[in-house]
Design a protein around this motif. Structure first.
Motif, PDB file in Angstrom:
ATOM      1  N   PRO A   1       0.840  -1.204   0.000  1.00  0.00           N
ATOM      2  CA  PRO A   1       0.000   0.000   0.000  1.00  0.00           C
ATOM      3  C   PRO A   1       0.876   1.257   0.000  1.00  0.00           C
ATOM      4  O   PRO A   1       1.952   1.280   0.570  1.00  0.00           O
ATOM      5  CB  PRO A   1      -0.806  -0.115   1.291  1.00  0.00           C
ATOM      6  CG  PRO A   1      -0.021  -1.035   2.155  1.00  0.00           C
ATOM      7  CD  PRO A   1       0.754  -1.938   1.237  1.00  0.00           C
ATOM      8  N   ILE A   2       0.374   2.285  -0.650  1.00  0.00           N
ATOM      9  CA  ILE A   2       1.094   3.546  -0.753  1.00  0.00           C
ATOM     10  C   ILE A   2       0.230   4.626  -0.136  1.00  0.00           C
ATOM     11  O   ILE A   2      -0.935   4.764  -0.490  1.00  0.00           O
ATOM     12  CB  ILE A   2       1.370   3.896  -2.228  1.00  0.00           C
ATOM     13  CG1 ILE A   2       2.127   2.785  -2.906  1.00  0.00           C
ATOM     14  CG2 ILE A   2       2.106   5.219  -2.341  1.00  0.00           C
ATOM     15  CD1 ILE A   2       2.092   2.861  -4.404  1.00  0.00           C
ATOM     16  N   GLU A   3       0.786   5.387   0.793  1.00  0.00           N
ATOM     17  CA  GLU A   3       0.051   6.499   1.360  1.00  0.00           C
ATOM     18  C   GLU A   3       0.862   7.771   1.166  1.00  0.00           C
ATOM     19  O   GLU A   3       1.904   7.949   1.789  1.00  0.00           O
ATOM     20  CB  GLU A   3      -0.226   6.281   2.846  1.00  0.00           C
ATOM     21  CG  GLU A   3      -1.097   7.358   3.412  1.00  0.00           C
ATOM     22  CD  GLU A   3      -1.618   7.047   4.789  1.00  0.00           C
ATOM     23  OE1 GLU A   3      -1.888   7.997   5.523  1.00  0.00           O
ATOM     24  OE2 GLU A   3      -1.753   5.864   5.124  1.00  0.00           O
ATOM     25  N   PRO A   4       0.401   8.653   0.287  1.00  0.00           N
ATOM     26  CA  PRO A   4       1.135   9.894   0.055  1.00  0.00           C
ATOM     27  C   PRO A   4       1.102  10.794   1.287  1.00  0.00           C
ATOM     28  O   PRO A   4       0.236  10.650   2.150  1.00  0.00           O
ATOM     29  CB  PRO A   4       0.401  10.546  -1.115  1.00  0.00           C
ATOM     30  CG  PRO A   4      -0.812   9.753  -1.370  1.00  0.00           C
ATOM     31  CD  PRO A   4      -0.777   8.529  -0.517  1.00  0.00           C
ATOM     32  N   SER A   5       2.045  11.705   1.352  1.00  0.00           N
ATOM     33  CA  SER A   5       2.098  12.649   2.462  1.00  0.00           C
ATOM     34  C   SER A   5       0.813  13.478   2.505  1.00  0.00           C
ATOM     35  O   SER A   5       0.062  13.561   1.529  1.00  0.00           O
ATOM     36  CB  SER A   5       3.302  13.573   2.310  1.00  0.00           C
ATOM     37  OG  SER A   5       3.087  14.458   1.219  1.00  0.00           O
TER      38      SER A   5
ATOM     39  N   THR B   1       5.009   9.545  -7.933  1.00  0.00           N
ATOM     40  CA  THR B   1       4.739   8.672  -6.786  1.00  0.00           C
ATOM     41  C   THR B   1       4.959   7.208  -7.155  1.00  0.00           C
ATOM     42  O   THR B   1       5.603   6.456  -6.411  1.00  0.00           O
ATOM     43  CB  THR B   1       3.301   8.885  -6.273  1.00  0.00           C
ATOM     44  OG1 THR B   1       3.142  10.261  -5.914  1.00  0.00           O
ATOM     45  CG2 THR B   1       2.996   8.000  -5.086  1.00  0.00           C
ATOM     46  N   VAL B   2       4.463   6.797  -8.308  1.00  0.00           N
ATOM     47  CA  VAL B   2       4.646   5.413  -8.768  1.00  0.00           C
ATOM     48  C   VAL B   2       6.134   5.131  -8.993  1.00  0.00           C
ATOM     49  O   VAL B   2       6.643   4.083  -8.592  1.00  0.00           O
ATOM     50  CB  VAL B   2       3.830   5.144 -10.047  1.00  0.00           C
ATOM     51  CG1 VAL B   2       4.202   3.808 -10.665  1.00  0.00           C
ATOM     52  CG2 VAL B   2       2.342   5.193  -9.734  1.00  0.00           C
ATOM     53  N   GLU B   3       6.840   6.071  -9.597  1.00  0.00           N
ATOM     54  CA  GLU B   3       8.274   5.878  -9.856  1.00  0.00           C
ATOM     55  C   GLU B   3       9.055   5.722  -8.557  1.00  0.00           C
ATOM     56  O   GLU B   3       9.936   4.873  -8.450  1.00  0.00           O
ATOM     57  CB  GLU B   3       8.812   7.062 -10.660  1.00  0.00           C
ATOM     58  CG  GLU B   3      10.211   6.835 -11.167  1.00  0.00           C
ATOM     59  CD  GLU B   3      10.680   7.924 -12.107  1.00  0.00           C
ATOM     60  OE1 GLU B   3      11.874   7.912 -12.431  1.00  0.00           O
ATOM     61  OE2 GLU B   3       9.875   8.769 -12.516  1.00  0.00           O
ATOM     62  N   ILE B   4       8.722   6.514  -7.545  1.00  0.00           N
ATOM     63  CA  ILE B   4       9.401   6.414  -6.250  1.00  0.00           C
ATOM     64  C   ILE B   4       9.109   5.065  -5.594  1.00  0.00           C
ATOM     65  O   ILE B   4       9.990   4.444  -5.012  1.00  0.00           O
ATOM     66  CB  ILE B   4       8.988   7.583  -5.336  1.00  0.00           C
ATOM     67  CG1 ILE B   4       9.589   8.880  -5.877  1.00  0.00           C
ATOM     68  CG2 ILE B   4       9.412   7.336  -3.896  1.00  0.00           C
ATOM     69  CD1 ILE B   4       9.044  10.136  -5.229  1.00  0.00           C
ATOM     70  N   VAL B   5       7.873   4.605  -5.691  1.00  0.00           N
ATOM     71  CA  VAL B   5       7.517   3.302  -5.102  1.00  0.00           C
ATOM     72  C   VAL B   5       8.287   2.186  -5.799  1.00  0.00           C
ATOM     73  O   VAL B   5       8.780   1.261  -5.161  1.00  0.00           O
ATOM     74  CB  VAL B   5       6.001   3.059  -5.186  1.00  0.00           C
ATOM     75  CG1 VAL B   5       5.653   1.623  -4.844  1.00  0.00           C
ATOM     76  CG2 VAL B   5       5.275   4.012  -4.264  1.00  0.00           C
TER      77      VAL B   5
END
Length: 59
Positions: free
Chosen positions: A11-15, A39-43
């Motif tokens: 799961p990804i939760e942005p700031s 965001t996807v690239e960082i994940v």
């Protein structure tokens, strides 16, 4: 398209700042898309060469 298996990303939760920005109905589509893509690239690769976190970690 990414070679990363979505099941491996978790799961990804942005700031909170990013959440507020993405929730703004006045946000241009181009900026929304750029934020989501980054965001996807960082994940997929949290140690991007341009990352300042990498430098501060001593890598």
């Amino acid at each position: 398209m990414s070679d990363t298996d979505p099941d491996d990303m978790g799961p990804i939760e942005p700031s909170e700042a990013i959440q507020d920005t993405l929730a703004d109905p006045k946000l241009p589509v181009e900026l929304f898309s750029a934020i989501v893509a980054l965001t996807v690239e960082i994940v997929e690769d949290p140690w991007l060469p341009e990352s300042t976190a990498r430098d501060s970690a001593g890598d």
